[in-house]
Design a protein around this motif. Structure first.
Motif, short mmCIF file in Angstrom:
data_model
loop_
_atom_site.label_atom_id
_atom_site.label_comp_id
_atom_site.label_asym_id
_atom_site.label_seq_id
_atom_site.Cartn_x
_atom_site.Cartn_y
_atom_site.Cartn_z
N ARG A 175 0.84 -1.20 0.00
CA ARG A 175 0.00 0.00 0.00
C ARG A 175 0.88 1.26 0.00
NH1 ARG A 175 -3.23 -1.54 3.69
NH2 ARG A 175 -2.20 -0.62 5.49
N ILE A 176 1.93 1.26 0.83
CA ILE A 176 2.84 2.40 0.89
C ILE A 176 3.56 2.56 -0.45
CG2 ILE A 176 4.95 3.26 1.95
CD1 ILE A 176 3.98 1.95 4.57
N LEU A 185 4.22 5.36 -5.68
CA LEU A 185 4.18 5.32 -7.14
C LEU A 185 3.24 6.39 -7.70
CD1 LEU A 185 4.06 1.46 -7.84
CD2 LEU A 185 5.96 3.03 -8.31
N GLY A 186 2.43 7.00 -6.83
CA GLY A 186 1.56 8.07 -7.30
C GLY A 186 0.09 7.81 -7.15
N ALA A 187 -0.30 6.71 -6.48
CA ALA A 187 -1.73 6.49 -6.23
C ALA A 187 -2.26 7.64 -5.38
CB ALA A 187 -1.95 5.15 -5.52
N ASP A 188 -3.52 7.98 -5.56
CA ASP A 188 -4.10 9.15 -4.90
C ASP A 188 -4.66 8.85 -3.52
OD1 ASP A 188 -4.31 11.43 -7.19
OD2 ASP A 188 -4.50 9.43 -8.04
N ASP A 189 -5.06 7.62 -3.28
CA ASP A 189 -5.61 7.26 -1.97
C ASP A 189 -5.70 5.75 -1.89
OD1 ASP A 189 -6.66 7.54 0.54
OD2 ASP A 189 -8.61 8.31 -0.08
N TYR A 190 -6.05 5.23 -0.72
CA TYR A 190 -6.24 3.79 -0.58
C TYR A 190 -7.33 3.50 0.44
CZ TYR A 190 -3.77 3.67 3.90
OH TYR A 190 -3.40 3.85 5.21
N GLU A 229 7.76 17.25 -12.25
CA GLU A 229 6.31 17.09 -12.15
C GLU A 229 5.89 16.80 -10.71
OE1 GLU A 229 2.73 14.27 -13.99
OE2 GLU A 229 4.70 14.31 -14.94
N LEU A 230 4.85 17.50 -10.25
CA LEU A 230 4.29 17.29 -8.93
C LEU A 230 2.84 16.88 -9.05
CD1 LEU A 230 5.59 20.48 -7.06
CD2 LEU A 230 6.56 18.19 -6.91
N THR A 231 2.42 15.92 -8.23
CA THR A 231 1.00 15.62 -8.15
C THR A 231 0.32 16.75 -7.41
OG1 THR A 231 1.15 14.45 -6.03
CG2 THR A 231 1.54 13.15 -8.03
N ARG A 232 -1.01 16.82 -7.46
CA ARG A 232 -1.73 17.87 -6.75
C ARG A 232 -1.46 17.82 -5.25
NH1 ARG A 232 -5.15 17.32 -11.12
NH2 ARG A 232 -5.94 19.29 -11.96
N ALA A 233 -1.40 16.60 -4.71
CA ALA A 233 -1.15 16.47 -3.28
C ALA A 233 0.26 16.92 -2.92
CB ALA A 233 -1.37 15.02 -2.84
N GLU A 234 1.23 16.58 -3.77
CA GLU A 234 2.62 17.01 -3.52
C GLU A 234 2.74 18.52 -3.61
OE1 GLU A 234 4.64 12.96 -5.42
OE2 GLU A 234 4.64 14.83 -6.54
N ASP A 271 -4.38 11.72 6.58
CA ASP A 271 -3.32 11.61 7.59
C ASP A 271 -2.39 10.44 7.29
OD1 ASP A 271 -2.01 12.19 10.08
OD2 ASP A 271 -3.00 10.42 10.89
N ARG A 272 -2.96 9.35 6.80
CA ARG A 272 -2.16 8.16 6.55
C ARG A 272 -1.15 8.36 5.42
NH1 ARG A 272 -7.27 4.27 5.93
NH2 ARG A 272 -7.93 6.11 4.80
N SER A 273 -1.34 9.39 4.60
CA SER A 273 -0.44 9.56 3.46
C SER A 273 0.51 10.74 3.61
CB SER A 273 -1.26 9.75 2.17
OG SER A 273 -2.05 10.92 2.25
N ILE A 274 0.44 11.50 4.71
CA ILE A 274 1.34 12.64 4.90
C ILE A 274 2.80 12.19 4.84
CG2 ILE A 274 2.26 14.24 6.64
CD1 ILE A 274 -0.05 15.44 5.30
N ASP A 275 3.14 11.16 5.59
CA ASP A 275 4.53 10.69 5.62
C ASP A 275 4.99 10.21 4.24
OD1 ASP A 275 4.69 11.27 8.29
OD2 ASP A 275 4.16 9.26 8.94
N VAL A 276 4.09 9.56 3.51
CA VAL A 276 4.44 9.10 2.17
C VAL A 276 4.67 10.28 1.24
CG1 VAL A 276 3.61 7.82 0.15
CG2 VAL A 276 3.21 6.92 2.44
N LEU A 277 3.84 11.32 1.34
CA LEU A 277 4.03 12.51 0.52
C LEU A 277 5.36 13.19 0.84
CD1 LEU A 277 0.46 14.12 0.51
CD2 LEU A 277 1.67 13.10 -1.43
N ILE A 278 5.73 13.19 2.12
CA ILE A 278 7.02 13.76 2.51
C ILE A 278 8.15 12.99 1.82
CG2 ILE A 278 8.63 14.09 4.42
CD1 ILE A 278 6.41 16.06 4.60
#
Length: 237
Positions: free
Chosen positions: A86-87, A92-97, A158-163, A196-203
């Motif tokens: 999942r991480i 890889l750029g998935a938007d959510d899980y 290139e940055l995703t919207r979340a990034e 919240d679960r993806s903040i660390d991954v975005l970092i």
């Protein structure tokens, strides 16, 4: 909106097809990666819901291909014992899980949120002072209006919207320790929905793009037990 649901479990595919169709979405389903690729090569797809375990290859490979070839949003479905996958999927750029078993109403809410981000509907109108806002930090230049990150060598990253939402929150508040909750609030206030679960991954993803050595970050630093700090001088240009 056209949604592609990829899952090897027929009852799950039927559930997704019937529930999302009742909500007004057009739904295509695929039991494996081969069928999913055929669907992606046909009528335009607006969002993909993808299981990680598929009979002819893992869903991560499919996510990787989708992100390499398009900007189609992807929501991962995974079992509780697939934390690492999942991480990796988020990296890889998935938007959510969403973890199985899942509540269809929660999946619907996440689909709507991701589609809003993708369409830009959630982004508020910019104030006049935000126009042509360009800042520099370290060896980077960030255009807050065009949402473009450029290196000193002239290359665009290139940055995703979340990034982008997370990076813009940092550059507007340099030298300040920001908790995960604060980062969530700041990105949502800017029209980007980050969980919240993806903040660390975005970092991690941002560090790989802007740090000379992501394992020893000098720009986005971790403050143990507190959060993160953008430790770089930021100036408007």
């Amino acid at each position: 909106m056209h949604i592609l649901a990829v899952d090897d479990d027929e009852p799950v595919r039927e559930l997704l097809a019937s529930y999302l169709a009742a909500e007004g979405y057009r739904v295509s389903t695929a039991p494996d990666t081969a069928t999913a690729k055929q669907c992606l090569g046909g009528d335009p797809i607006d969002l993909v819901v993808c299981d990680l375990r598929l009979p002819d290859g893992d869903g991560l490979g499919l996510v990787r291909q989708i992100r390499a070839e398009s900007h189609i949003p992807v929501i991962i479905l995974s079992s509780k014992d697939q934390d690492i996958d999942r991480i990796v999927g988020l990296e890889l750029g998935a938007d959510d899980y969403l973890t199985k078993p899942f509540n269809p109403r929660e999946l619907l809410a996440r689909i709507k949120a991701v589609l809003r981000r993708a369409s830009g509907e959630a982004r508020p109108a910019r104030n006049a002072e935000d126009l042509r806002a360009v800042v520099q930090f370290a060896s980077w230049e960030l255009d807050l209006t065009a949402q473009r990150l450029r290196g000193q060598d002239g290359r665009d990253v290139e940055l995703t919207r979340a990034e982008f939402g997370l990076l813009s929150a940092f550059v507007k508040r340099p030298q300040r320790v920001l908790t995960r909750d604060q980062l969530l609030d700041l990105t949502r206030a800017d029209g980007t929905e980050v969980f919240d679960r993806s903040i660390d991954v975005l970092i991690l993803r941002l560090r790989r793009k802007i740090e000379a050595n992501p394992k020893e970050p000098r720009i986005i630093k971790t403050e143990r037990g507190a959060g993160y700090v953008f430790d770089a001088k930021v100036r408007a240009v």
